[in-house]
Design a protein around this motif. Structure first.
Motif, PDB file in Angstrom:
ATOM      1  N   ALA A 163       0.915  -1.179  -0.076  1.00  0.00           N
ATOM      2  CA  ALA A 163      -0.080   0.020   0.000  1.00  0.00           C
ATOM      3  C   ALA A 163       0.835   1.419  -0.052  1.00  0.00           C
ATOM      4  O   ALA A 163       2.201   1.112   0.226  1.00  0.00           O
ATOM      5  CB  ALA A 163      -0.925  -0.022   1.212  1.00  0.00           C
ATOM      6  N   PRO A 164       0.380   2.456  -0.228  1.00  0.00           N
ATOM      7  CA  PRO A 164       1.034   3.682  -0.267  1.00  0.00           C
ATOM      8  C   PRO A 164       1.658   3.963   1.224  1.00  0.00           C
ATOM      9  O   PRO A 164       1.079   3.745   2.193  1.00  0.00           O
ATOM     10  CB  PRO A 164      -0.044   4.701  -0.417  1.00  0.00           C
ATOM     11  N   ASP A 165       3.088   4.101   0.985  1.00  0.00           N
ATOM     12  CA  ASP A 165       4.028   4.558   2.253  1.00  0.00           C
ATOM     13  C   ASP A 165       3.651   3.322   3.264  1.00  0.00           C
ATOM     14  O   ASP A 165       3.928   3.669   4.428  1.00  0.00           O
ATOM     15  CB  ASP A 165       3.315   5.498   2.904  1.00  0.00           C
ATOM     16  N   ARG A 166       3.523   2.094   2.796  1.00  0.00           N
ATOM     17  CA  ARG A 166       3.439   1.240   3.881  1.00  0.00           C
ATOM     18  C   ARG A 166       4.522  -0.145   3.508  1.00  0.00           C
ATOM     19  O   ARG A 166       4.457  -0.310   2.005  1.00  0.00           O
ATOM     20  CB  ARG A 166       2.166   0.644   3.972  1.00  0.00           C
TER      21      ARG A 166
ATOM     22  N   VAL B 121     -14.810  -2.867  12.132  1.00  0.00           N
ATOM     23  CA  VAL B 121     -14.645  -1.743  11.905  1.00  0.00           C
ATOM     24  C   VAL B 121     -13.306  -1.293  12.303  1.00  0.00           C
ATOM     25  O   VAL B 121     -12.564  -1.967  13.113  1.00  0.00           O
ATOM     26  CB  VAL B 121     -15.719  -0.567  12.251  1.00  0.00           C
ATOM     27  N   MET B 122     -12.478   0.008  11.960  1.00  0.00           N
ATOM     28  CA  MET B 122     -11.390   0.288  12.427  1.00  0.00           C
ATOM     29  C   MET B 122     -11.505   0.874  13.987  1.00  0.00           C
ATOM     30  O   MET B 122     -12.814   0.965  14.378  1.00  0.00           O
ATOM     31  CB  MET B 122     -10.940   1.736  11.569  1.00  0.00           C
TER      32      MET B 122
ATOM     33  N   VAL C 214      -4.392  -0.770  13.731  1.00  0.00           N
ATOM     34  CA  VAL C 214      -3.197  -0.858  12.934  1.00  0.00           C
ATOM     35  C   VAL C 214      -2.214   0.098  13.710  1.00  0.00           C
ATOM     36  O   VAL C 214      -2.371   1.126  13.988  1.00  0.00           O
ATOM     37  CB  VAL C 214      -3.360  -0.417  11.410  1.00  0.00           C
ATOM     38  N   GLY C 215      -0.828  -0.752  14.015  1.00  0.00           N
ATOM     39  CA  GLY C 215       0.079   0.265  14.783  1.00  0.00           C
ATOM     40  C   GLY C 215       1.482   0.302  13.713  1.00  0.00           C
ATOM     41  O   GLY C 215       1.196  -0.197  12.784  1.00  0.00           O
ATOM     42  N   PRO C 216       2.056   1.059  14.189  1.00  0.00           N
ATOM     43  CA  PRO C 216       3.658   1.406  13.507  1.00  0.00           C
ATOM     44  C   PRO C 216       4.497  -0.084  13.094  1.00  0.00           C
ATOM     45  O   PRO C 216       5.097  -0.055  12.234  1.00  0.00           O
ATOM     46  CB  PRO C 216       4.524   2.565  14.421  1.00  0.00           C
ATOM     47  N   GLU C 217       4.116  -0.815  13.967  1.00  0.00           N
ATOM     48  CA  GLU C 217       4.801  -2.033  13.984  1.00  0.00           C
ATOM     49  C   GLU C 217       4.302  -3.053  12.905  1.00  0.00           C
ATOM     50  O   GLU C 217       4.837  -3.998  12.429  1.00  0.00           O
ATOM     51  CB  GLU C 217       4.759  -3.066  15.084  1.00  0.00           C
TER      52      GLU C 217
ATOM     53  N   ALA D 275      -1.558  -5.985   7.884  1.00  0.00           N
ATOM     54  CA  ALA D 275      -1.528  -6.832   9.208  1.00  0.00           C
ATOM     55  C   ALA D 275      -2.357  -5.901  10.283  1.00  0.00           C
ATOM     56  O   ALA D 275      -2.084  -4.530   9.994  1.00  0.00           O
ATOM     57  CB  ALA D 275      -0.072  -7.107   9.747  1.00  0.00           C
ATOM     58  N   PHE D 276      -2.937  -6.506  11.257  1.00  0.00           N
ATOM     59  CA  PHE D 276      -3.646  -5.695  12.254  1.00  0.00           C
ATOM     60  C   PHE D 276      -4.033  -6.717  13.424  1.00  0.00           C
ATOM     61  O   PHE D 276      -3.661  -7.803  13.284  1.00  0.00           O
ATOM     62  CB  PHE D 276      -5.104  -5.226  11.606  1.00  0.00           C
ATOM     63  N   THR D 277      -4.453  -6.153  14.414  1.00  0.00           N
ATOM     64  CA  THR D 277      -4.881  -6.723  15.529  1.00  0.00           C
ATOM     65  C   THR D 277      -6.360  -6.568  16.023  1.00  0.00           C
ATOM     66  O   THR D 277      -6.905  -5.464  15.175  1.00  0.00           O
ATOM     67  CB  THR D 277      -4.165  -6.477  16.947  1.00  0.00           C
TER      68      THR D 277
END
Length: 510
Positions: free
Chosen positions: A20-23, A102-103, A126-129, A134-136
Motif C-alpha cells: 500500500a502507499p507508504d507502507r 470496523v477500524m 493498525v500500529g507502526p509495527e 496486518a492488524f490486531t
C-alpha cells in the motif's frame, strides 16, 4: 481445509504480498500467519464457521487482508463505507450478521446501526509495527459464547454480497468457497498471471470486481497486489510510480479519468510498462479501448463479470489472439451460451446470455421467486440468466447489446443504449456518454443521453445533427443533457436505469 484456503495455505510461491502507499509489504508467509491469528481471535470472540461478519473498512491493504482472512474462518460480508445508517440497518439485518468489523477509531453510521441491532463489534487496530495488511483485533464487550471452530468446506459460503437493487429490492448472493476459488483460477488462467505479476488495485473492495479479479486472482497466482486507498485520478500516476505494477483493473469511467491525465504523465507510463490492463463491470467504449492501448502500449483485456458468477464470465484473450473492441471476449471459465428470453431453452443468434459452471452461485438466499426467474434447466444442465442480451460472432467472441431491462422500446422499435453510446463517442467533442430510456406518453419510451463535452461550445443541436448522419431517425436522442459530470454508482459505473428521473426528464412526460 477449505477450497478457498488453499489459495493461501497450499501455495508454494514466495512472492505473494499485499502492499500500500507508504507502507511495507505483508509477505506471503505473514499473510498465512495473519489468517491463523484472525481465526483464533474470531473463535475467541465466539465467531466461527457459518457466522456472518460484516466488514466496513476503508479501501486499502487492511480491507483486502480482512476479506481473505475472515473468509478462512467465518463468512465475510463487505459493505460500502459510504452507506448511511438506514442503509446499514437494512443490510446488516438482511444479512443476519453476527458481528460488524470496523477500524479502532470508527464512530460512524455502521456502528450506530449495529448497536441498534445488538450486533457484536470487532475493532481493527493498525500500529507502526504492522506491515500493510496486518492488524490486531479486539471485541467490544464480552465474548459471544461457543461457536463452530471447524474449518469451512468447499460447499460452505465464503462471501456474501447484495445485488445493486436498481430495479427491485437488493438480492442476497451467497458465494461458496468453491465458487470464489474457481473464479480466481479462471481469471489467473485467462490473464496468465504468475508470481512475478503485481496488480495495482484501485477498485473498491466491497465489490466483486476488486475482491476477485484483483485480490483473489493474485492470491491464486502467488503474485503481489498493491492496494490504493480508493480511486483518485489525480494520484493514479504517482501510485503507478510507487507500485510499479504489471497490470491494473478498473471500470470504464476510471479508465477515462486516467486517460485525461495520461498526456502529462508519459514519463511515468514509459518507466512502468504494463503487461496488460483490464476493464470490466461495464462496457468499454471502443474509442476508449483504442486510446488505452495506444497510450499504454499494452493489450487492453476487457472482461465480462457479475456478482452471481463470482465475477468473471468472459474475457478478451491475451496476444497473440485478438482483442476486439466492442466485445467482451470469449468464454473464460463458465460455459456461456445464448438462451431464449422467456422460454427455458438455448438458441442461436441474439438472445439472453446464460452461464453454467463451478463459479456460479447456487442461488439467491431466501428468494424462491428470483431463483425461479433466473435459473432454469435445459437438457439436464442448470443455467443462470444474466439479464444481458448479446450474441457471439463466428470466432466465439461475445458482444453485448445491453441489459434487457435497459433496452429502449420506442413505439415497438428496440434500441440498444450501447449502440447509441458508441455512436455519440465518435463525436470529437464527446468525452463521456450514457444513453437511457425516457418515458413518453404515446411511444412508451424515447432515447435520452447524458453527455460530458471537451468543447463547451458544442450544442445539443450539434450532437443531434451528428447523430442524424450515423443512425436511423428513431434512434436519435430526443433528450440530450450536457453535464460537467455524469452521476455514477458506488463502483464508478454510470447507471442507465433511473437516470431520466435523476435528471428531471420524467416530469416532462407527466
Amino acid at each position: 481445509m477449505s477450497t478457498y484456503a488453499f489459495l493461501i495455505a497450499d501455495h508454494d510461491a514466495a512472492h505473494f504480498a499485499i502492499g500500500a502507499p507508504d507502507r511495507s509489504w505483508l509477505s506471503y508467509g505473514a499473510l498465512r500467519d495473519q489468517a491463523t491469528y484472525v481465526g483464533k481471535a474470531l473463535h475467541g470472540f465466539g465467531i466461527g464457521r457459518g457466522d456472518r461478519v460484516a466488514i466496513v473498512l476503508p479501501n486499502g491493504p487492511e480491507m483486502a487482508s480482512a476479506f481473505v482472512c475472515v473468509a478462512q474462518t467465518a463468512i465475510t460480508a463487505p459493505l460500502n463505507p459510504a452507506y448511511k445508517q438506514e442503509e446499514y440497518a437494512f443490510y446488516l439485518e438482511d444479512l443476519s450478521a453476527k458481528a460488524l468489523m470496523v477500524m479502532a477509531d470508527y464512530d460512524g453510521p455502521a456502528l450506530a446501526a449495529a448497536l441498534a441491532l445488538g450486533l457484536a463489534v470487532i475493532r481493527v487496530s493498525v500500529g507502526p509495527e504492522h506491515a500493510a495488511g496486518a492488524f490486531t483485533l479486539t471485541l467490544d464487550g464480552d465474548a459471544l459464547g461457543d461457536c463452530d471452530s471447524s474449518a469451512p468446506s468447499a460447499d460452505d459460503t465464503a462471501l456474501i454480497l447484495h445485488t445493486s437493487g436498481t430495479t427491485s429490492r437488493p438480492k442476497i448472493v451467497p458465494l461458496l468457497h468453491s465458487n470464489v476459488a474457481a473464479s480466481a483460477r479462471n481469471i489467473e488462467a485467462s490473464l496468465a498471471l504468475t508470481a512475478e505479476d503485481r496488480c495495482m488495485n484501485v477498485m473498491p473492495l466491497f465489490h466483486i470486481h476488486g475482491l476477485i479479479a484483483a485480490v483473489s486472482a493474485t492470491l491464486a497466482a502467488g503474485g503481489q497486489v498493491w492496494c490504493a486507498p480508493g480511486f483518485d485520478a489525480l494520484k493514479f500516476f504517482t501510485w503507478m510510480s510507487e507500485a510499479e505494477p504489471s497490470w491494473y483493473t478498473a471500470v470504464p469511467t476510471m479508465h477515462q479519468a486516467i486517460l485525461s491525465r495520461a498526456g502529462r504523465n508519459t514519463e511515468v507510463i514509459n518507466a512502468n510498462p504494463l503487461r496488460f490492463l483490464r476493464s470490466s463491470s461495464a462496457s468499454l467504449p471502443p474509442q476508449v479501448f483504442a486510446k488505452l492501448a495506444e497510450t499504454f502500449n499494452a493489450p487492453v483485456i476487457e472482461g465480462y463479470g457479475m456478482t452471481e458468477a463470482a465475477h468473471q464470465m468472459a474475457s478478451n484473450p491475451l496476444p497473440p489472439r485478438a482483442q476486439k473492441p466492442g466485445s467482451v471476449g470469449v468464454e473464460a471459465g463458465p460455459q456461456v451460451r445464448i438462451a431464449h428470453e422467456t422460454e427455458p431453452k438455448l438458441i442461436d443468434g441474439t438472445g439472453e446470455i446464460v452461464i453454467s459452471g463451478p463459479n456460479v452461485t447456487p442461488g439467491y438466499e431466501s428468494n424462491d421467486k428470483a431463483n425461479a426467474e433466473n435459473f432454469f434447466e435445459f437438457e439436464g444442465q442448470r443455467w443462470f440468466r444474466t439479464g444481458d442480451q448479446g450474441q457471439f460472432d463466428a470466432e466465439g467472441y461475445l458482444s453485448l447489446t445491453g441489459r434487457l431491462k435497459e433496452i429502449i422500446n420506442r413505439g415497438g422499435e428496440k434500441i440498444s443504449p450501447l449502440e447509441i453510446d458508441e455512436m455519440l463517442m465518435d463525436h470529437p467533442d464527446v468525452a463521456q456518454v450514457v444513453s437511457f430510456a425516457v418515458p413518453h406518453p404515446k411511444l412508451g419510451e424515447e432515447v435520452g443521453a447524458a453527455i460530458v463535452l471537451t468543447n463547451k461550445d458544442t450544442t445539443e443541436q450539434d450532437l443531434k445533427a451528428f447523430a442524424k448522419t450515423r443512425v436511423a431517425e428513431f434512434k436519435i436522442p430526443r433528450h440530450i443533457v450536457i453535464m460537467d459530470e455524469i452521476p455514477k454508482g458506488a463502483t464508478g459505473k454510470m447507471q442507465r436505469i433511473g437516470m431520466a428521473e435523476k435528471l428531471g426528464l420524467t416530469k416532462e412526460t407527466k
